[in-house]
Motif scaffolding. Sequence first.
Motif, PDB file in Angstrom:
ATOM      1  N   GLN A 174     -46.342 -41.536   3.566  1.00 55.69           N
ATOM      2  CA  GLN A 174     -45.389 -42.030   2.549  1.00 55.69           C
ATOM      3  C   GLN A 174     -45.344 -43.554   2.455  1.00 55.69           C
ATOM      4  O   GLN A 174     -44.541 -44.097   1.701  1.00 55.69           O
ATOM      5  CB  GLN A 174     -43.952 -41.551   2.884  1.00 55.69           C
ATOM      6  N   GLY A 175     -46.149 -44.209   3.232  1.00 58.29           N
ATOM      7  CA  GLY A 175     -46.077 -45.671   3.271  1.00 58.29           C
ATOM      8  C   GLY A 175     -46.814 -46.332   2.117  1.00 58.29           C
ATOM      9  O   GLY A 175     -47.346 -45.664   1.227  1.00 58.29           O
ATOM     10  N   LYS A 176     -46.854 -47.630   2.168  1.00 58.68           N
ATOM     11  CA  LYS A 176     -47.469 -48.459   1.107  1.00 58.68           C
ATOM     12  C   LYS A 176     -48.938 -48.069   0.847  1.00 58.68           C
ATOM     13  O   LYS A 176     -49.422 -48.184  -0.272  1.00 58.68           O
ATOM     14  CB  LYS A 176     -47.383 -49.930   1.557  1.00 58.68           C
ATOM     15  N   LEU A 177     -49.623 -47.614   1.890  1.00 56.01           N
ATOM     16  CA  LEU A 177     -51.057 -47.326   1.743  1.00 56.01           C
ATOM     17  C   LEU A 177     -51.350 -45.847   1.484  1.00 56.01           C
ATOM     18  O   LEU A 177     -52.503 -45.431   1.493  1.00 56.01           O
ATOM     19  CB  LEU A 177     -51.818 -47.830   2.981  1.00 56.01           C
ATOM     20  N   GLY A 178     -50.277 -45.061   1.270  1.00 54.09           N
ATOM     21  CA  GLY A 178     -50.470 -43.651   0.921  1.00 54.09           C
ATOM     22  C   GLY A 178     -50.855 -42.790   2.113  1.00 54.09           C
ATOM     23  O   GLY A 178     -50.404 -43.030   3.229  1.00 54.09           O
ATOM     24  N   ASP A 179     -51.708 -41.806   1.848  1.00 57.20           N
ATOM     25  CA  ASP A 179     -52.095 -40.860   2.899  1.00 57.20           C
ATOM     26  C   ASP A 179     -53.243 -41.456   3.714  1.00 57.20           C
ATOM     27  O   ASP A 179     -54.384 -41.529   3.249  1.00 57.20           O
ATOM     28  CB  ASP A 179     -52.529 -39.538   2.258  1.00 57.20           C
ATOM     29  N   ILE A 180     -52.904 -41.882   4.904  1.00 56.85           N
ATOM     30  CA  ILE A 180     -53.916 -42.573   5.741  1.00 56.85           C
ATOM     31  C   ILE A 180     -54.299 -41.705   6.938  1.00 56.85           C
ATOM     32  O   ILE A 180     -54.891 -42.208   7.894  1.00 56.85           O
ATOM     33  CB  ILE A 180     -53.409 -43.962   6.206  1.00 56.85           C
ATOM     34  N   ARG A 181     -53.976 -40.413   6.862  1.00 59.67           N
ATOM     35  CA  ARG A 181     -54.308 -39.534   7.992  1.00 59.67           C
ATOM     36  C   ARG A 181     -55.827 -39.473   8.175  1.00 59.67           C
ATOM     37  O   ARG A 181     -56.577 -39.458   7.214  1.00 59.67           O
ATOM     38  CB  ARG A 181     -53.732 -38.139   7.759  1.00 59.67           C
ATOM     39  N   GLY A 182     -56.235 -39.463   9.426  1.00 58.21           N
ATOM     40  CA  GLY A 182     -57.669 -39.357   9.729  1.00 58.21           C
ATOM     41  C   GLY A 182     -58.409 -40.691   9.713  1.00 58.21           C
ATOM     42  O   GLY A 182     -59.600 -40.750  10.038  1.00 58.21           O
ATOM     43  N   LEU A 183     -57.714 -41.762   9.349  1.00 60.16           N
ATOM     44  CA  LEU A 183     -58.374 -43.081   9.322  1.00 60.16           C
ATOM     45  C   LEU A 183     -58.262 -43.746  10.703  1.00 60.16           C
ATOM     46  O   LEU A 183     -57.310 -43.485  11.422  1.00 60.16           O
ATOM     47  CB  LEU A 183     -57.742 -43.969   8.246  1.00 60.16           C
ATOM     48  N   PRO A 184     -59.228 -44.569  11.068  1.00 64.74           N
ATOM     49  CA  PRO A 184     -60.404 -44.954  10.301  1.00 64.74           C
ATOM     50  C   PRO A 184     -61.420 -43.814  10.236  1.00 64.74           C
ATOM     51  O   PRO A 184     -61.655 -43.113  11.213  1.00 64.74           O
ATOM     52  CB  PRO A 184     -60.974 -46.152  11.084  1.00 64.74           C
TER      53      PRO A 184
END
Length: 182
Positions: A151-161
């Motif tokens: 839900q943050g500014k960068l959206g769905d960042i799951r699995g990153l990098p």
Amino acid sequence: MRIAVLYWSKSGNTEKVANAIKEASEEKEHDVFFKKCEGPDENNDIDYFDYDLIFAGSPTYQWLSPKPFYDFLHDKFNKHKKEGLIKLKSPIIEGKNAVMFCTYSGPHTGINEAIPLTKYNGQFFEHIGFNILGEWHIVGEFHGSEENSTQGKLGDIRGLPSREDLDKVKSSVFEILEQIKK
Ligand SMILES: Cc1cc2nc3c(=O)[nH]c(=O)nc-3n(C[C@H](O)[C@H](O)[C@H](O)COP(=O)(O)O)c2cc1C
């Protein structure tokens, strides 16, 4: 070339990046000293000046490095100060180079949560004459917080990098190595 990868990581994102840097450097047949820095270098085992290129990185916690890495950098700086290595105008020492990197989740303000870290950490190297060749900010999942990871500014960042992100890191290492060779 002698290369050091100095880093700290809690949930593995920064370690993945550190490993990608190591892999890329070794693919080009450079010697790599690889170390997770957990606080002050008590035994003085690490001498920055033993290396031609240092990669230094950690996650960002409130825009700076978490305590283990922060303490490592401060301890080294204090030792350099005592040795008289902090000179006015910080003259650049030919052949001494460094790259600052960090991973971050940027839930509130995105990359602005990462930029202060690389700027700040870079000062510990620039003050002793190292040339800062790069400041890398790599997005990483906020492990343990689904909200911050989706839900943050960068959206769905799951699995990153991602594998692709790590390949980009490797390409950036190759570019730096080419740049220094010239
Ligand atoms: C205690 C804590 C505080 C954090 N604070 C921030 C922050 O202020 N800004 C940010 O962008 N990410 C923040 N993060 C997210 C981490 O920087 C990010 O997930 C990083 O990739 C984790 O790296 P690691 O897996 O190597 O430990 C925080 C994570 C933790 C656990």
